[in-house]
Design an enzyme around this catalytic site. Structure first.
Site, PDB file in Angstrom:
ATOM      1  N   ARG A 162       0.856  -1.196   0.000  1.00  0.00           N
ATOM      2  CA  ARG A 162       0.000   0.000   0.000  1.00  0.00           C
ATOM      3  C   ARG A 162       0.883   1.234   0.000  1.00  0.00           C
ATOM      4  NH1 ARG A 162      -2.798  -1.554   5.460  1.00  0.00           N
ATOM      5  NH2 ARG A 162      -0.671  -2.352   5.646  1.00  0.00           N
ATOM      6  N   ASN A 211      -7.355  -7.021  -5.335  1.00  0.00           N
ATOM      7  CA  ASN A 211      -7.704  -5.606  -5.466  1.00  0.00           C
ATOM      8  C   ASN A 211      -9.191  -5.424  -5.766  1.00  0.00           C
ATOM      9  OD1 ASN A 211      -5.222  -4.650  -4.825  1.00  0.00           O
ATOM     10  ND2 ASN A 211      -4.726  -3.801  -6.832  1.00  0.00           N
ATOM     11  N   LEU A 224     -14.024  -1.036   5.209  1.00  0.00           N
ATOM     12  CA  LEU A 224     -15.463  -0.787   5.383  1.00  0.00           C
ATOM     13  C   LEU A 224     -15.671   0.670   5.774  1.00  0.00           C
ATOM     14  CD1 LEU A 224     -16.884  -3.947   7.200  1.00  0.00           C
ATOM     15  CD2 LEU A 224     -17.073  -3.299   4.796  1.00  0.00           C
ATOM     16  N   CYS A 238      -4.038   2.101  -8.364  1.00  0.00           N
ATOM     17  CA  CYS A 238      -4.246   0.645  -8.440  1.00  0.00           C
ATOM     18  C   CYS A 238      -5.709   0.240  -8.587  1.00  0.00           C
ATOM     19  CB  CYS A 238      -3.645  -0.009  -7.208  1.00  0.00           C
ATOM     20  SG  CYS A 238      -1.917   0.395  -7.011  1.00  0.00           S
ATOM     21  N   LYS A 240      -7.571   1.391 -11.861  1.00  0.00           N
ATOM     22  CA  LYS A 240      -6.959   0.750 -13.040  1.00  0.00           C
ATOM     23  C   LYS A 240      -7.228  -0.757 -13.042  1.00  0.00           C
ATOM     24  CE  LYS A 240      -2.361  -0.136 -12.649  1.00  0.00           C
ATOM     25  NZ  LYS A 240      -1.977  -1.515 -12.897  1.00  0.00           N
ATOM     26  N   LYS A 274      -5.197   9.539  -0.868  1.00  0.00           N
ATOM     27  CA  LYS A 274      -5.354   9.120   0.524  1.00  0.00           C
ATOM     28  C   LYS A 274      -4.262   9.815   1.330  1.00  0.00           C
ATOM     29  CE  LYS A 274      -2.516   4.940   0.420  1.00  0.00           C
ATOM     30  NZ  LYS A 274      -2.418   3.520   0.700  1.00  0.00           N
TER      31      LYS A 274
END
Ligand code: UGA
Length: 447
Positions: free
Chosen positions: A152, A206, A248, A258, A261, A318
């Site tokens: 990540r 993913n 969640l 990622c 795509k 993020k």
């Protein structure tokens, strides 16, 4: 072991630095001359927690070198790790041109037995195709394994050393054992399989994580309709060990280099194989719609956005990264501009990257979030950076203009506190049920 790593993006550079730290002699290949120049000067071109230190240490010990020439890198290498980009094309198909270029050059220039370790995310079946088309025709024997990554951004170094599993797909047990040696200092299960299954496992992982996000976003949207609270609901759902609490968190949906795509890529692969992956199509559609909800809600509150100042806090997809690829913030800003709003945006790391996307547009960028919020009628929290969560929100209220809207696109702010400051606060599915419920409304419609 002498290892060549081709591509110094997030995956390649982490792999190169971590393998050098584990004692391997690594040469990393970068075709972009600007980036190569930076790397050779000792500058890490991306931000990733902990990367700078291991990069500097590896370079200082002369375990990590850089070149623009794949042929030179192949020199004495026993393995080449392929970590080049596999971006989406307009119709969702995966652009394999960089992977094929590396495969062709490797097959042409290799002078000794070599193991090719594929870390780029390639569609199922591509590894076998590469072997047929390139590696079986190479000057020296080439063994091939698929070794997908599950790193990540923002935690990639830590993920490298603490993976849930290491996947190695191949049909040559020696090549698999050889690849496993690279991870001998890491305590994680090594799962072996055939090449195509390893490729599929990466996409499936993913796609499933993206499915969890779109699912919880749909539940959050429904919570708003029935007067339920997504925080309470997601908590209970996640407590079931069969489901798990990760991914969640309802919000503006997934972005980054990622999930968007790879979900589009898997959908394309499905269609190409005459399989209609209905669930995946819905996951992608929900994620696209989720980003547009904020502008709809602002229009509902404000009537029109024309000439109104709106602050967007957070540009990266993020927290913990300066990466803006497919970030929800970019779509939101574009929609706000379309509606005539004056946008002021802030981010601790991603302003330079985002600026290029809005050249000539009515957007101002401020590193200071208070300046960004000054005079705004609405603030949209698009990325949950810690620095935004701990702002002096009373001060922000005092510099904003009525009706003091805060749209919390990441459900990250303290709802009660925000209401207490007098904001017109909205999250995603963060409703408190004061009146009405699904049971009530069903009863109403029945009567
Ligand atoms: C993702 C995967 O998590 C990695 O395992 C994988 O290796 C990587 O893609 C890849 O294929 O290279 P990454 O894109 O860095 O990693 O980011 P994540 O932390 O997974 O977050 C993806 C997006 O989902 C972000 O926009 C995040 O805000 C969003 N998200 C995540 C939610 O909206 N809700 C959640 O509950 C979790």
């Amino acid at each position: 072991m002498n290892i060549a790593v081709v591509g110094t993006g997030y995956v390649g550079l982490i792999a190169a630095c971590c393998l050098a730290r584990s004692g391997h002699q690594v040469i990393a290949v970068e075709k972009d001359t600007d980036k190569l120049g930076q790397l050779k000067k000792g500058v890490v071109p991306i931000f990733e927690v902990g990367l700078d230190e291991i990069f500097k240490e590896a370079v200082a010990r002369d375990r990590l070198n850089f070149t623009g020439d794949l042929k030179e890198a192949l020199g004495e290498s026993a393995a080449v790790i392929v970590a080049v980009g596999t971006p989406s094309e307009a119709d969702g198909r995966v652009d394999l041109s960089q992977v094929e270029k590396v495969a062709l050059a490797t097959a042409q220039h290799v002078g000794q037995p070599l193991t090719v370790i594929m870390k780029s995310t390639v569609p199922p079946g591509i590894g076998l195709m590469l072997c047929e088309r390139y590696f079986k025709k190479s000057k020296a024997p080439i063994r091939y394994v698929s070794n997908p990554e599950f790193l990540r951004e923002g935690r990639a170094v830590s993920d490298w050393y603490n993976p849930d599993r290491i996947v190695i797909g191949g049909d040559d047990p020696e090549a698999i054992a050889f690849t496993a040696q690279l991870y001998s200092d890491i305590d994680a299960p090594i799962v072996t399989m055939d090449v195509t299954s390893a490729e599929m496992a990466k996409y499936a992982s993913n796609a499933f994580l993206a499915t969890k996000i779109s699912f919880i976003n749909e539940i959050a949207n429904l919570c708003e309709q029935v007067g339920a609270d997504i925080d309470a609901v997601a908590n209970v759902v996640g407590m079931d060990k069969r489901i798990g609490s990760h991914f969640l968190h309802a919000g503006l949906g997934y972005g980054g280099s990622c999930f968007p795509k790879d979900t589009r890529g898997l959908n394309y692969i499905s269609t190409f194989n005459n399989y209609d992956f209905k669930l995946l199509k819905a996951v992608i559609e929900v994620n696209t719609i989720q980003r547009s909800l904020v502008v709809g809600k602002l229009l509902q509150e404000l009537g029109s956005l024309d000439g109104k100042k709106v602050a967007v806090l957070g540009l990266s997809f993020k927290p913990g990264t300066d990466d803006i690829r497919e970030a929800p913030s970019l779509d939101i800003i574009a929609r706000l501009i379309d509606q005539g709003a004056k946008v002021s945006a802030s981010d601790p790391m991603a302003i330079d990257n985002a600026r290029h996307n809005f050249l000539g547009a009515d957007v101002e960028f401020y590193s200071d979030p208070y300046t960004a919020c000054d005079g705004c009628v609405a603030v949209v929290l698009a990325t949950e950076w810690e620095t935004f969560l701990s702002l002096d929100w009373a001060r922000i209220k005092s510099i904003m203009k009525p009706p003091y809207i805060v749209f919390d696109g990441r459900n990250a702010l303290d709802k009660e506190a925000m209401l207490g400051y007098g904001f017109n606060y909205t999250g995603i599915g963060r409703t408190i049920s004061t009146e009405g419920s699904l049971v009530r409304s069903q009863a109403d419609s029945a009567s």
